[in-house]
Enzyme design. Sequence first.
Site: not given
Length: 264
Positions: A108-110, A112, A196
């Site tokens: 998961l993105d930082a 998110s 995104r």
Amino acid sequence: MEARLQKILAQWGIASRREAEDMIRRSRVKINGSLAHLGQKVDPETDKISVDGKLVSPHQRPPLIYLLLHKPAGVVSTCYDPQGRKTVLDLLPEELTQGSGLHPVGRLDAESTGALILTNDGSLTFGLTHPSHSIPKTYEVLVKGHPAAEILEIWRKGVVLEGRKTRPAEVNLIKRLAKNSHLEIVLKEGRNRQIRRVAQQLGYPVIKLHRTSIGPIKLKMSKLPLLKAGNYRSLKSAEIRFLQEQIKHLPIQDTAEVRSASKA
């Protein structure tokens, strides 16, 4: 029998294949006293493999661990971050992470938040991150603006990213706010920052992104309180069986071979 080094390290529960590749690149792995190189084949019966100066073997394999973590914002989904940011392993007690080979499955993105599986089962990690798998992942997404019905339909049918169309997705409007929109999105693929990038391309950039579930594995279980940000729980037996069933029929390939095939 010889096999690629990263595959062996994953099978022994030392790291996921992706993390094993990173360890090899950073000169942390040696074969018979010499620095290993990516893609190198070794014989686990005769070759001596060491990580950070310590010999490793299948006999040292720790018990298998399967966790669900509620990742908070600002935490990176890796075992190590060269920039010194907090990682998902920093959220866990040392007795779970020390020498266990525990690692995140996918990312998961930082910025998110939400559901993230961690395990030291290298074979499971490889299967779940294989491009052929299609476990649905559900996200709550806050986007800027108010995408029209035809925009949501374009999103559902697939959008071309880097020359390749995304798989069909479930995209539903949950609530229209004054300046933003709350969506629920269900994906069956996990391309890098996919939600995104698609949202930005369609003109409705993401403000917040939160993953609520991975298949039937949810942050909020029936009769149980919501798993709070930064907390974790062990997966239930039925959840582990579900994940194992998903990878039974996947072709067994090395990571390098999968990447090569995906570029064809």
